[in-house]
Design a protein around this motif. Structure first.
Motif, PDB file in Angstrom:
ATOM      1  N   TRP A  39       0.843  -1.187   0.000  1.00 56.37           N
ATOM      2  CA  TRP A  39       0.000   0.000   0.000  1.00 56.37           C
ATOM      3  C   TRP A  39       0.880   1.238   0.000  1.00 56.37           C
ATOM      4  O   TRP A  39       1.949   1.251   0.620  1.00 56.37           O
ATOM      5  N   ASP A  40       0.431   2.292  -0.683  1.00 57.22           N
ATOM      6  CA  ASP A  40       1.149   3.567  -0.657  1.00 57.22           C
ATOM      7  C   ASP A  40       0.910   4.210   0.705  1.00 57.22           C
ATOM      8  O   ASP A  40      -0.236   4.507   1.068  1.00 57.22           O
ATOM      9  N   HIS A  60      -5.785   5.141  -0.904  1.00 62.72           N
ATOM     10  CA  HIS A  60      -6.549   4.412  -1.922  1.00 62.72           C
ATOM     11  C   HIS A  60      -5.652   3.690  -2.940  1.00 62.72           C
ATOM     12  O   HIS A  60      -6.174   3.002  -3.811  1.00 62.72           O
ATOM     13  N   SER A  61      -4.346   3.840  -2.827  1.00 62.77           N
ATOM     14  CA  SER A  61      -3.459   3.305  -3.867  1.00 62.77           C
ATOM     15  C   SER A  61      -2.594   2.159  -3.346  1.00 62.77           C
ATOM     16  O   SER A  61      -2.165   2.173  -2.190  1.00 62.77           O
ATOM     17  N   SER A  96       0.276  -0.078 -10.704  1.00 66.29           N
ATOM     18  CA  SER A  96      -0.361   0.723  -9.657  1.00 66.29           C
ATOM     19  C   SER A  96      -1.869   0.749  -9.875  1.00 66.29           C
ATOM     20  O   SER A  96      -2.338   0.918 -11.008  1.00 66.29           O
ATOM     21  N   ASP A 114      -5.789   2.174  -8.148  1.00 67.70           N
ATOM     22  CA  ASP A 114      -6.561   2.992  -7.223  1.00 67.70           C
ATOM     23  C   ASP A 114      -7.842   2.212  -6.906  1.00 67.70           C
ATOM     24  O   ASP A 114      -8.624   1.898  -7.803  1.00 67.70           O
ATOM     25  N   ASN A 125      -3.411   2.655 -12.712  1.00 65.33           N
ATOM     26  CA  ASN A 125      -2.901   4.017 -12.867  1.00 65.33           C
ATOM     27  C   ASN A 125      -1.729   4.035 -13.836  1.00 65.33           C
ATOM     28  O   ASN A 125      -1.602   4.932 -14.665  1.00 65.33           O
ATOM     29  N   ASN A 163       6.287   9.130  -2.674  1.00 68.84           N
ATOM     30  CA  ASN A 163       6.483   8.676  -4.066  1.00 68.84           C
ATOM     31  C   ASN A 163       7.881   8.138  -4.340  1.00 68.84           C
ATOM     32  O   ASN A 163       8.262   7.992  -5.500  1.00 68.84           O
ATOM     33  N   ASN A 199       1.995   9.760 -11.019  1.00 68.91           N
ATOM     34  CA  ASN A 199       1.791   8.492 -11.739  1.00 68.91           C
ATOM     35  C   ASN A 199       2.613   8.418 -13.028  1.00 68.91           C
ATOM     36  O   ASN A 199       2.207   7.767 -14.003  1.00 68.91           O
TER      37      ASN A 199
END
Length: 496
Positions: A356-357, A362-363, A375, A377, A392, A413, A432
């Motif tokens: 998970w980010d 949500h990413s 990736s 979402d 993404n 990121n 992205n």
């Protein structure tokens, strides 16, 4: 080889780990019951073993390709020679001591010469030769002490058919050179595949310092990292209850413990919010949710049709679990609603890793066998839509399987990837639109695990087929230093 790496938060480990207590008679009997078949049993059931091993087919591309050596015969020959030499030495020694006439000696003390009777003392405190004993003990404790600022790293390692957990210390230092060493290790019975650190207080108190280990066996073992020379895990989740040998040409009969996995455990994830909860994915195609405080399985999910390689809890919504499989899919489920079919994300190849980010609830990212990273979402998962969920972005990151990925906990990121192509890469995923900003061959062989630490965000731990823990100070890379400076300036301007 190093199959998995886990960082222990600073200040959690005991300053001086306790010594393990010897196992009780009951524990020894339990160890013997759960042990492997004897050599003669294995010989009788060679064909059955071979068939069982074929069923336990687990991502064999991750194993070393070193030539096998017949250690058993070599050790046996050495043992026979040692036995002969030992027999001769003992015979000579007994002859020299003349043990047949031992009782004829007046006090026995004359064996060592006259005048030594004065060297007996009523207690050790009266013995001048032991006057520095306490000082030596304190020096020994200081040598083994873990300081609050030291970083602790646990490596799941296999070498020469011996599997163990290495507990490394990375000393807090302002020197350019990192001072790293193995503090202690724990011998484990099976080839390790994955680990997860957890602080659930399994032995009382508010928190603990434990490591869960998934292996080629169906059991999950949880070891106390604050005990040295431990021989028994604190908790065993599942595993084999009974193993009976079959007749020649037939498979062994295996009885598993209640709710156990029935094949290798490939992925583990600890829930930081619900600290007694551990998720596991297995080659038996299932995902299980365990309560480690009671040692029981609360939920089994069988939504995948092939091996489950990776599991990951959402750090923002801890009831949400991702599971990635060899069936080329990632499944998102709310474990509070296990009967719901969840949301499936299709990918191009077998799943290797999930993350998970940490800066975007949500990413998530998934790395694949074909060297790509995708990736997604989760907001794109519309219950009313039957169309395939689009990613993404999809990035061709490596030439071979991307076994491990890790987000930097400080700089948004910033992603690290490790691959079977022996390289580790750092990526900027901003907007992205991923771009590679640093590449390194860490001389670790095929890379199986990369991991950033919350406490040391610019140190990347790397483990691979060569079995030596490597550390990459990413601030030594100009592109990373520049990106961090930009992030720091933005953070300072927001705080004003």
């Amino acid at each position: 080889m190093i199959a998995a790496i886990s960082w222990v938060p600073k200040g959690v480990a005991k300053s001086v780990p306790a010594a393990a207590e010897p196992p009780s008679k009951e524990e020894i009997e339990e160890i013997l019951k759960s042990g492997i078949l004897t050599k003669s049993d294995e010989a009788e059931n060679g064909e059955a073993d071979e068939e069982t091993d074929q069923e336990m087919d687990v991502d064999t591309s991750r194993k070393d390709n070193n030539d096998e050596v017949d250690h058993e015969s070599a050790v046996a020959d050495a043992h026979n020679e040692d036995s002969k030499d030992t027999t001769v030495d003992l015979t000579d020694a007994l002859r020299e001591l003349d043990m047949d006439n031992y009782d004829d000696e007046e006090d026995g003390i004359e064996l060592f010469g006259p005048g030594l009777k004065d060297l007996y003392y009523a207690s050790n405190d009266m013995d001048p030769y032991l006057k520095d004993k306490d000082d030596n003990d304190s020096e020994e404790e200081e040598d083994t002490a873990i300081k609050p600022d030291d970083a602790v790293i646990v490596c799941a390692r296999n070498e020469d058919d011996v599997s163990h957990l290495e507990v490394w210390i990375l000393e807090d230092s302002t020197d350019a050179d990192l001072n790293m060493y193995v503090h202690h290790d724990i011998i484990i019975p099976a080839f390790p595949l994955c680990t997860a650190w957890l602080d659930c207080p399994l032995k009382g108190g508010e928190k603990g310092n434990f490591i869960a280990v998934g292996s080629m066996e169906p059991a999950i073992e949880i070891w106390d990292l604050d005990i040295m020379d431990e021989v028994q895990p604190s908790v065993i989740l599942g595993g084999i209850a009974e193993k009976k040998k079959g007749k020649k040409g037939k498979k062994k009969s295996i009885k598993y413990k209640k709710d156990s996995h029935t094949d290798s455990v490939l992925g583990l994830a600890w829930n930081k919010e619900y600290r007694n909860v551990l998720a596991s994915g297995s080659a038996d195609k299932s995902v299980k949710i365990w309560d480690v405080s009671t040692g029981t399985c609360n939920l089994t999910m069988t939504d995948h049709v092939d091996k489950v390689q990776s599991v990951a809890w959402n750090p923002f919504k801890p009831q949400i679990l991702l599971s990635g499989s060899f069936d080329r899919s990632v499944l998102l489920k709310d474990v509070r609603q296990p009967s719901h079919e969840g949301f499936k994300f299709s990918v191009a190849d077998q799943v290797e890793s999930l993350k998970w980010d940490p800066n975007a609830e949500h990413s998530f990212l998934v790395s694949l066998e074909n060297g790509t990273i995708t990736s997604f979402d989760i907001r794109a998962a519309n219950p009313s839509s039957t169309s395939e969920i689009k990613p993404n972005f999809t990035l061709h990151a490596h030439d071979k399987a991307v076994c491990s990925i890790s987000f930097n906990p400080l700089v948004p990121n910033l992603l690290a990837t490790g691959s079977l192509d022996k390289t580790v890469k750092l990526w900027d995923l901003s907007n992205n639109q991923p771009s590679c900003i640093a590449t390194r061959n860490p001389k670790a062989g095929a890379v199986f695990s990369v991991s950033f630490s919350d406490d040391c965000p610019f140190l990347l731990a790397i483990g691979g087929s060569k079995g030596k823990l490597q550390m990459w100070d990413i601030l030594s890379e100009d592109a990373i230093a520049k990106k961090y400076e930009q992030y720091a300036q933005k953070t300072r301007s927001k705080s004003k």
